[in-house]
Design a protein around this motif. Structure first.
Motif, PDB file in Angstrom:
ATOM      1  N   ALA A   1      48.750  34.142 -91.066  1.00 11.30           N
ATOM      2  CA  ALA A   1      47.348  34.183 -91.514  1.00 11.30           C
ATOM      3  C   ALA A   1      46.471  33.318 -90.605  1.00 11.30           C
ATOM      4  N   LEU A   2      46.963  32.147 -90.221  1.00 11.83           N
ATOM      5  CA  LEU A   2      46.186  31.257 -89.341  1.00 11.83           C
ATOM      6  C   LEU A   2      46.011  31.907 -87.967  1.00 11.83           C
ATOM      7  N   ALA A   3      47.083  32.458 -87.444  1.00 12.51           N
ATOM      8  CA  ALA A   3      47.021  33.058 -86.104  1.00 12.51           C
ATOM      9  C   ALA A   3      46.071  34.253 -86.081  1.00 12.51           C
ATOM     10  N   HIS A   4      46.069  35.037 -87.172  1.00 16.26           N
ATOM     11  CA  HIS A   4      45.226  36.245 -87.222  1.00 16.26           C
ATOM     12  C   HIS A   4      43.823  35.966 -87.756  1.00 16.26           C
ATOM     13  N   GLY A   5      43.555  34.716 -88.123  1.00 20.36           N
ATOM     14  CA  GLY A   5      42.235  34.385 -88.683  1.00 20.36           C
ATOM     15  C   GLY A   5      42.007  35.061 -90.018  1.00 20.36           C
ATOM     16  N   ASN A   6      43.087  35.259 -90.775  1.00 18.84           N
ATOM     17  CA  ASN A   6      42.967  35.984 -92.048  1.00 18.84           C
ATOM     18  C   ASN A   6      42.731  34.985 -93.196  1.00 18.84           C
ATOM     19  N   VAL A   7      41.439  34.758 -93.490  1.00 16.13           N
ATOM     20  CA  VAL A   7      41.049  33.731 -94.466  1.00 16.13           C
ATOM     21  C   VAL A   7      41.519  34.098 -95.872  1.00 16.13           C
ATOM     22  N   LYS A   8      41.339  35.380 -96.206  1.00 21.56           N
ATOM     23  CA  LYS A   8      41.684  35.833 -97.564  1.00 21.56           C
ATOM     24  C   LYS A   8      43.184  35.607 -97.826  1.00 21.56           C
ATOM     25  N   LEU A   9      43.992  36.018 -96.830  1.00 20.61           N
ATOM     26  CA  LEU A   9      45.439  35.861 -96.983  1.00 20.61           C
ATOM     27  C   LEU A   9      45.799  34.378 -97.103  1.00 20.61           C
ATOM     28  N   LEU A  10      45.183  33.538 -96.261  1.00 21.29           N
ATOM     29  CA  LEU A  10      45.516  32.107 -96.318  1.00 21.29           C
ATOM     30  C   LEU A  10      45.148  31.532 -97.695  1.00 21.29           C
ATOM     31  N   GLY A  11      43.971  31.939 -98.213  1.00 17.32           N
ATOM     32  CA  GLY A  11      43.550  31.467 -99.551  1.00 17.32           C
ATOM     33  C   GLY A  11      44.569  31.861-100.610  1.00 17.32           C
ATOM     34  N   ASN A  12      44.995  33.121-100.566  1.00 18.33           N
ATOM     35  CA  ASN A  12      45.992  33.588-101.552  1.00 18.33           C
ATOM     36  C   ASN A  12      47.286  32.790-101.441  1.00 18.33           C
ATOM     37  N   LEU A  13      47.641  32.459-100.211  1.00 15.71           N
ATOM     38  CA  LEU A  13      48.892  31.716-100.005  1.00 15.71           C
ATOM     39  C   LEU A  13      48.785  30.288-100.536  1.00 15.71           C
ATOM     40  N   LEU A  14      47.598  29.685-100.372  1.00 17.10           N
ATOM     41  CA  LEU A  14      47.418  28.331-100.925  1.00 17.10           C
ATOM     42  C   LEU A  14      47.571  28.380-102.440  1.00 17.10           C
ATOM     43  N   ASN A  15      46.968  29.402-103.056  1.00 15.93           N
ATOM     44  CA  ASN A  15      47.085  29.538-104.520  1.00 15.93           C
ATOM     45  C   ASN A  15      48.538  29.769-104.936  1.00 15.93           C
ATOM     46  N   ALA A  16      49.243  30.605-104.174  1.00 13.07           N
ATOM     47  CA  ALA A  16      50.650  30.879-104.496  1.00 13.07           C
ATOM     48  C   ALA A  16      51.481  29.605-104.362  1.00 13.07           C
TER      49      ALA A  16
END
Ligand code: MEV
Length: 315
Positions: A227-242
């Motif tokens: 997610a960080l490498a691809h700049g995928n903010v939504k995915l990173l947010g979901n991962l923090l919640n998970a």
């Protein structure tokens, strides 16, 4: 406080922020940690006519051998560093100044150790290798955490985000676009030692479920790297919640942390979780942009966060 003369040599370090992977990193899973230069430690060394070594800090001023128990890690680190340098533990004042709140998961003990080792090497004009720095600072962490993974010292001594896995080479992390992060302090000291021990205890009582949560946290780190490498903010947010869910299942979150996590999410954070050892300490939240990061920080302070910081994560 003792006023030091101009003839002083300084070593410094900054705080650290674990984005994902705390606790599971102790079990050999990967984690991502960031340097946190918004908070820092400065260690100043100066000679003094005295047959002992004097420590001058906010918490204690006096001779090294009388350091209070909670500072025994740093005492061990100073003694070992001087042994390495073949110098006696006398005739010096080490002054410690820190803006890193103690015991809040922001790497205060690791940063103090790093700053002290750097300052002593600089004082004696000796070149310090990264390996020596990590080894000597790790000593202090062993007192503070019992069985530290080494992530705190690695992140507090790095200028870049790191991919950390015990027993592996530290790797860099690619950041595909700026990410906006908010950190908030509950104001309560966490006990990393006890939190780590509680998961160990859980793993003997309920090994299958505990291992499952640890494995999932490891997978979250793998996905967060993408997610960080691809700049995928939504995915990173979901991962923090998970990750927050898994850490709650493991029993290292608490009411105060959960409350700040919820306040951050209600104020627009895409994701939020505790950071560091938990059971007190800090949370980290991900915002869409800097303005949102500021308003999340304001909401967190209104909800009694002791202090907040926000910054942009770039490579
Ligand atoms: C503490 O900052 C991080 C933990 O994973 C402990 C460790 O890695 O040593 C909780």
């Amino acid at each position: 406080m003792i006023n030091l003369s101009k003839n002083t040599v300084v070593g410094s370090s900054h705080g650290k922020l674990i984005l994902v992977g705390e606790h599971s990193v102790v079990y050999g899973k990967p984690a991502i940690a960031l340097p946190l230069p918004l908070v820092e430690v400065k260690a100043s060394v100066q000679s003094v006519l005295n047959d002992t070594l004097i420590i001058d800090s906010m918490y204690y001023v006096g001779p090294l051998p009388d350091l209070p128990e909670k500072m025994h890690g740093i005492a061990a680190c100073i003694k070992e560093t001087l042994k390495y340098l073949e110098k006696p533990a006398e005739g010096l004042i080490i002054k410690l100044e820190s803006t890193i709140p103690l015991g809040r998961g922001l790497g205060s003990s690791a940063a103090v150790a790093i700053a002290v080792v750097r300052s002593l090497y600089a004082y004696y004009g000796r070149k310090l290798s990264k390996g020596e720095l990590l080894e000597l600072a790790h000593l202090a962490e062993t007192y503070a955490h019992g069985n530290p993974s080494g992530i705190d010292t690695a992140a507090a001594s790095s200028d870049q985000p790191i991919w950390f896995q015990k027993g592996h080479q530290i790797e860099s992390v690619q950041i595909g676009r700026p990410f906006y992060l908010v950190v908030a302090d509950t104001g309560r000291v966490g006990d990393t030692h006890a939190a780590v021990a509680s998961i160990k205890n859980k793993s003997t009582i309920n090994p299958i479920d505990t291992q499952h949560s640890i494995d999932q946290l490891g997978e979250i780190s793998e996905q967060a790297r993408v997610a960080l490498a691809h700049g995928n903010v939504k995915l990173l947010g979901n991962l923090l919640n998970a990750a927050q869910d898994k850490l709650t299942t493991l029993g290292v979150s608490d009411q105060g942390l959960n409350q700040l996590v919820n306040v951050a999410r209600d104020a627009g954070a895409i994701g939020a979780k505790l950071t560091g050892g938990g059971r007190g300490g800090c949370i980290v939240a991900l915002a869409h942009n800097m303005n949102e990061a500021k308003s999340i920080a304001i909401a967190l302070e209104k909800a009694n966060a002791r202090k907040t910081w926000y910054f942009t994560l770039t490579e």
